[in-house]
Scaffold this motif. Structure first.
Motif, PDB file in Angstrom:
ATOM      1  N   GLN A  51      11.392   1.152  -1.315  1.00  0.00           N
ATOM      2  CA  GLN A  51      10.144   0.443  -1.567  1.00  0.00           C
ATOM      3  C   GLN A  51      10.412  -0.971  -2.083  1.00  0.00           C
ATOM      4  O   GLN A  51       9.765  -1.930  -1.658  1.00  0.00           O
ATOM      5  CB  GLN A  51       9.298   1.204  -2.584  1.00  0.00           C
ATOM      6  CG  GLN A  51       8.727   2.485  -2.064  1.00  0.00           C
ATOM      7  CD  GLN A  51       8.091   3.332  -3.162  1.00  0.00           C
ATOM      8  OE1 GLN A  51       7.925   2.880  -4.295  1.00  0.00           O
ATOM      9  NE2 GLN A  51       7.753   4.566  -2.838  1.00  0.00           N
ATOM     10  N   GLN A  54      11.720  -3.139   0.810  1.00  0.00           N
ATOM     11  CA  GLN A  54      10.642  -3.492   1.733  1.00  0.00           C
ATOM     12  C   GLN A  54       9.773  -4.605   1.154  1.00  0.00           C
ATOM     13  O   GLN A  54       9.367  -5.519   1.861  1.00  0.00           O
ATOM     14  CB  GLN A  54       9.790  -2.265   2.060  1.00  0.00           C
ATOM     15  CG  GLN A  54      10.483  -1.291   2.973  1.00  0.00           C
ATOM     16  CD  GLN A  54       9.699  -0.006   3.177  1.00  0.00           C
ATOM     17  OE1 GLN A  54       8.763   0.300   2.440  1.00  0.00           O
ATOM     18  NE2 GLN A  54      10.101   0.769   4.174  1.00  0.00           N
ATOM     19  N   LYS A  55       9.517  -4.518  -0.131  1.00  0.00           N
ATOM     20  CA  LYS A  55       8.739  -5.553  -0.790  1.00  0.00           C
ATOM     21  C   LYS A  55       9.466  -6.894  -0.723  1.00  0.00           C
ATOM     22  O   LYS A  55       8.872  -7.921  -0.413  1.00  0.00           O
ATOM     23  CB  LYS A  55       8.509  -5.160  -2.257  1.00  0.00           C
ATOM     24  CG  LYS A  55       7.087  -5.187  -2.649  1.00  0.00           C
ATOM     25  CD  LYS A  55       6.885  -4.841  -4.084  1.00  0.00           C
ATOM     26  CE  LYS A  55       5.427  -5.133  -4.353  1.00  0.00           C
ATOM     27  NZ  LYS A  55       5.001  -4.837  -5.662  1.00  0.00           N
ATOM     28  N   GLN A  56      10.746  -6.874  -1.015  1.00  0.00           N
ATOM     29  CA  GLN A  56      11.534  -8.101  -1.006  1.00  0.00           C
ATOM     30  C   GLN A  56      11.627  -8.687   0.405  1.00  0.00           C
ATOM     31  O   GLN A  56      11.553  -9.896   0.584  1.00  0.00           O
ATOM     32  CB  GLN A  56      12.922  -7.855  -1.597  1.00  0.00           C
ATOM     33  CG  GLN A  56      12.878  -7.599  -3.091  1.00  0.00           C
ATOM     34  CD  GLN A  56      14.226  -7.183  -3.671  1.00  0.00           C
ATOM     35  OE1 GLN A  56      15.043  -6.574  -2.995  1.00  0.00           O
ATOM     36  NE2 GLN A  56      14.434  -7.494  -4.936  1.00  0.00           N
ATOM     37  N   SER A  58       9.460  -8.494   2.682  1.00  0.00           N
ATOM     38  CA  SER A  58       8.168  -9.071   3.055  1.00  0.00           C
ATOM     39  C   SER A  58       7.817 -10.281   2.182  1.00  0.00           C
ATOM     40  O   SER A  58       6.713 -10.809   2.275  1.00  0.00           O
ATOM     41  CB  SER A  58       7.067  -8.016   2.983  1.00  0.00           C
ATOM     42  OG  SER A  58       6.862  -7.611   1.641  1.00  0.00           O
ATOM     43  N   GLY A  59       8.754 -10.682   1.327  1.00  0.00           N
ATOM     44  CA  GLY A  59       8.555 -11.878   0.520  1.00  0.00           C
ATOM     45  C   GLY A  59       7.828 -11.648  -0.786  1.00  0.00           C
ATOM     46  O   GLY A  59       7.474 -12.593  -1.477  1.00  0.00           O
ATOM     47  N   GLN A  60       7.602 -10.409  -1.128  1.00  0.00           N
ATOM     48  CA  GLN A  60       6.908 -10.085  -2.378  1.00  0.00           C
ATOM     49  C   GLN A  60       7.924  -9.826  -3.484  1.00  0.00           C
ATOM     50  O   GLN A  60       9.029  -9.357  -3.220  1.00  0.00           O
ATOM     51  CB  GLN A  60       6.045  -8.838  -2.206  1.00  0.00           C
ATOM     52  CG  GLN A  60       4.972  -8.963  -1.154  1.00  0.00           C
ATOM     53  CD  GLN A  60       4.244  -7.644  -0.968  1.00  0.00           C
ATOM     54  OE1 GLN A  60       4.329  -6.738  -1.782  1.00  0.00           O
ATOM     55  NE2 GLN A  60       3.524  -7.536   0.142  1.00  0.00           N
ATOM     56  N   GLN A  61       7.520 -10.110  -4.675  1.00  0.00           N
ATOM     57  CA  GLN A  61       8.359  -9.821  -5.834  1.00  0.00           C
ATOM     58  C   GLN A  61       7.898  -8.514  -6.469  1.00  0.00           C
ATOM     59  O   GLN A  61       6.693  -8.255  -6.556  1.00  0.00           O
ATOM     60  CB  GLN A  61       8.263 -10.956  -6.867  1.00  0.00           C
ATOM     61  CG  GLN A  61       8.891 -12.243  -6.410  1.00  0.00           C
ATOM     62  CD  GLN A  61      10.386 -12.081  -6.143  1.00  0.00           C
ATOM     63  OE1 GLN A  61      11.096 -11.427  -6.886  1.00  0.00           O
ATOM     64  NE2 GLN A  61      10.853 -12.672  -5.054  1.00  0.00           N
ATOM     65  N   PRO A  62       8.850  -7.685  -6.918  1.00  0.00           N
ATOM     66  CA  PRO A  62       8.455  -6.446  -7.591  1.00  0.00           C
ATOM     67  C   PRO A  62       7.786  -6.760  -8.935  1.00  0.00           C
ATOM     68  O   PRO A  62       8.117  -7.761  -9.579  1.00  0.00           O
ATOM     69  CB  PRO A  62       9.773  -5.706  -7.791  1.00  0.00           C
ATOM     70  CG  PRO A  62      10.830  -6.747  -7.663  1.00  0.00           C
ATOM     71  CD  PRO A  62      10.281  -7.840  -6.820  1.00  0.00           C
ATOM     72  N   THR A  63       6.876  -5.904  -9.321  1.00  0.00           N
ATOM     73  CA  THR A  63       6.207  -6.069 -10.610  1.00  0.00           C
ATOM     74  C   THR A  63       7.154  -5.632 -11.725  1.00  0.00           C
ATOM     75  O   THR A  63       8.149  -4.935 -11.479  1.00  0.00           O
ATOM     76  CB  THR A  63       4.924  -5.225 -10.680  1.00  0.00           C
ATOM     77  OG1 THR A  63       5.294  -3.831 -10.641  1.00  0.00           O
ATOM     78  CG2 THR A  63       3.960  -5.562  -9.550  1.00  0.00           C
ATOM     79  N   GLU A  66       7.400  -1.888 -11.765  1.00  0.00           N
ATOM     80  CA  GLU A  66       8.269  -1.351 -10.711  1.00  0.00           C
ATOM     81  C   GLU A  66       9.740  -1.513 -11.093  1.00  0.00           C
ATOM     82  O   GLU A  66      10.545  -0.604 -10.876  1.00  0.00           O
ATOM     83  CB  GLU A  66       7.989  -2.048  -9.380  1.00  0.00           C
ATOM     84  CG  GLU A  66       6.654  -1.674  -8.786  1.00  0.00           C
ATOM     85  CD  GLU A  66       6.264  -2.530  -7.600  1.00  0.00           C
ATOM     86  OE1 GLU A  66       5.556  -2.003  -6.706  1.00  0.00           O
ATOM     87  OE2 GLU A  66       6.644  -3.721  -7.546  1.00  0.00           O
TER      88      GLU A  66
END
Length: 114
Positions: A51, A54-56, A58-63, A66
């Motif tokens: 997870q 996949q976040k990384q 897609s260019g998203q940073q984990p909270t 998380e």
């Protein structure tokens, strides 16, 4: 002469199953699966890693939550001998595959060497 590289790849797949590294990984995985709680912890760790990746991707940073969650599970994983053993065997397979990849990609490396 026509070369079917997939025939070679399929043979390599069969050969990989016969290596000491693969057999050690197979044994370590079977040992891990004997304990349901340990196996659940291992699967949880794998899922959290996936997870996060996949976040990384897609260019998203984990909270922060998380990150704390995966760190907590990672701390538990570090204390389980059978999981550590499996991860050690995975490193052995990774080293083997890296060496094979270097051999396979040698023509490309040589092509761009100039």
């Amino acid at each position: 002469m026509v070369v079917n590289i997939y025939d070679t790849a399929n043979q390599m797949e069969r050969d990989l199953r016969g290596t000491q590294e693969f057999k050690a990984l197979e044994e370590a995985y079977a040992e891990l699966k004997k304990d349901d709680e340990t196996f659940k912890l291992f699967r949880q760790f794998q899922n959290l890693q996936m997870q996060l990746q996949q976040k990384q991707y897609s260019g998203q940073q984990p909270t922060d939550d998380e990150i704390k969650e995966i760190q907590g599970v990672a701390d538990k994983v570090r204390d389980v001998k059978s999981i550590q053993n499996l991860m050690e065997k995975e490193r052995g397979i990774d080293e083997l595959l890296s060496g094979i990849n270097n051999v396979i990609t040698k023509p490309i490396q040589e092509l761009y060497k100039d």
